[in-house]
Design a protein around this motif. Sequence first.
Motif, short mmCIF file in Angstrom:
data_model
loop_
_atom_site.label_atom_id
_atom_site.label_comp_id
_atom_site.label_asym_id
_atom_site.label_seq_id
_atom_site.Cartn_x
_atom_site.Cartn_y
_atom_site.Cartn_z
N SER A 1 -2.24 1.89 7.45
CA SER A 1 -1.84 3.26 7.17
C SER A 1 -0.88 3.69 8.27
CB SER A 1 -3.08 4.16 7.16
OG SER A 1 -2.68 5.50 7.06
N ILE B 1 4.85 1.06 -1.58
CA ILE B 1 4.53 0.13 -0.50
C ILE B 1 5.81 -0.36 0.17
CG2 ILE B 1 3.43 -2.08 0.05
CD1 ILE B 1 1.52 -1.60 -2.27
N PRO C 1 -0.33 -6.80 -2.12
CA PRO C 1 -0.77 -5.53 -1.54
C PRO C 1 -0.95 -4.47 -2.62
CG PRO C 1 1.23 -6.37 -0.46
CD PRO C 1 1.03 -7.17 -1.71
N HIS C 2 -1.89 -3.56 -2.42
CA HIS C 2 -2.06 -2.44 -3.35
C HIS C 2 -2.48 -1.20 -2.59
CE1 HIS C 2 -6.13 -4.31 -3.25
NE2 HIS C 2 -6.53 -3.05 -3.26
N VAL C 3 -2.33 -0.05 -3.25
CA VAL C 3 -2.71 1.21 -2.60
C VAL C 3 -4.22 1.39 -2.75
CG1 VAL C 3 -2.48 3.72 -2.72
CG2 VAL C 3 -0.46 2.27 -2.97
N ASP D 1 5.02 -2.35 -6.22
CA ASP D 1 4.67 -0.94 -6.07
C ASP D 1 5.66 -0.28 -5.11
OD1 ASP D 1 3.49 1.54 -5.45
OD2 ASP D 1 1.49 0.74 -5.83
N GLU E 1 -6.04 -3.39 6.08
CA GLU E 1 -5.62 -2.06 5.61
C GLU E 1 -4.62 -1.50 6.61
OE1 GLU E 1 -9.98 -0.82 3.71
OE2 GLU E 1 -8.98 0.51 5.14
N CYS F 1 5.16 -7.90 -4.63
CA CYS F 1 4.73 -6.49 -4.59
C CYS F 1 5.72 -5.63 -5.36
CB CYS F 1 4.63 -6.02 -3.14
SG CYS F 1 4.15 -4.29 -3.02
N ILE G 1 -2.50 1.06 2.49
CA ILE G 1 -2.19 -0.20 1.81
C ILE G 1 -3.23 -1.26 2.15
CG2 ILE G 1 -0.40 -1.91 1.35
CD1 ILE G 1 0.32 1.11 0.82
N ILE H 1 4.59 -3.34 6.13
CA ILE H 1 3.36 -4.10 5.85
C ILE H 1 3.53 -5.58 6.20
CG2 ILE H 1 1.64 -4.68 4.07
CD1 ILE H 1 1.94 -1.66 4.78
#
Lengths: 167, 167
Positions: free
Chosen positions: A164, A14, A43-45, A11, A162, A9, A148, A19
């Motif tokens: 949050s 994140i 993982p991604h937004v 990003d 997901e 990951c 995420i 997570i």
Amino acid sequence: MSEATAVKCDDSRINMKLIGPFIDATVNVLKTMAGINPTPQSPHVKTTHEAYGDITAIIGMAGDNVKGSFAVSFTEPCILKIMSNMLGEKIESLTGDVSDGVGEITNIITGGAKAQLAEEGYVIGMAIPTVISGKSHNVEHVTDQPVIVVPFETESGPFFIEVSLIV
Amino acid sequence: MSEATAVKCDDSRINMKLIGPFIDATVNVLKTMAGINPTPQSPHVKTTHEAYGDITAIIGMAGDNVKGSFAVSFTEPCILKIMSNMLGEKIESLTGDVSDGVGEITNIITGGAKAQLAEEGYVIGMAIPTVISGKSHNVEHVTDQPVIVVPFETESGPFFIEVSLIV
């Protein structure tokens, strides 16, 4: 070794400390309860409001220093395989038993993540899960924070979690 | 006088001390924010998994002595009227703005109920709301406790709240 440590990951939005426990718990629970071995992807937004699966469980979380929501969304072939394995009989459609099973799986994943997050100093209270089924339903977490998404591959198709969390 | 005290309920499974604050807060929030005056009908125990509306917001609650979930489900004409009043322009379809509005309304209703429940000794932490849209979606609260539904009438059609609390 943690399952999440194997996930790549890049990003910076994140926080893998938040997570990772959900990734670990998801893999462990599905291995233990259903004998399947899901492979977490990067993982991604989340960028749209579209849910990815055909049946989604959502659980709220509220604590002194953290609040948010966690969702697990299964495609139909994937959850039918999981439920068939769990119940020891072939499940062929999204019955009420499948909804209850998805809620229970989500409860146990969140409980596992909660225990791991507590070691990081985040104390979470869990609400009760809600399960939404129906083709083409949209799920939106109402928050300014990034949501995420972590896709998982299985032999019977993908599913998605997901997360949050506001800390 | 509380709005909830005017509602008739003979069902001994329904604890009006827990449900009443949500009825009061729902009426007060929609009056204040949207200038509409919803009329609560008799609460009843939910018997199916069918959501009643076209757009539903769900918020989890978790505290030391109570946990559960609260949902508000609007029919499309009803929420379009509410959002048009709130935003001061005619809203004609279920856009992302409407989803955000439904989430915000649900947040504020839960906050109002939370304050009233605190006076009864129930301390609730609120998760973040999730909004589901899509015709014919099913919503199921995964709990052995009865889920209480309260229908509301408005000039633009009905909406419904659902409360599931474990104390």
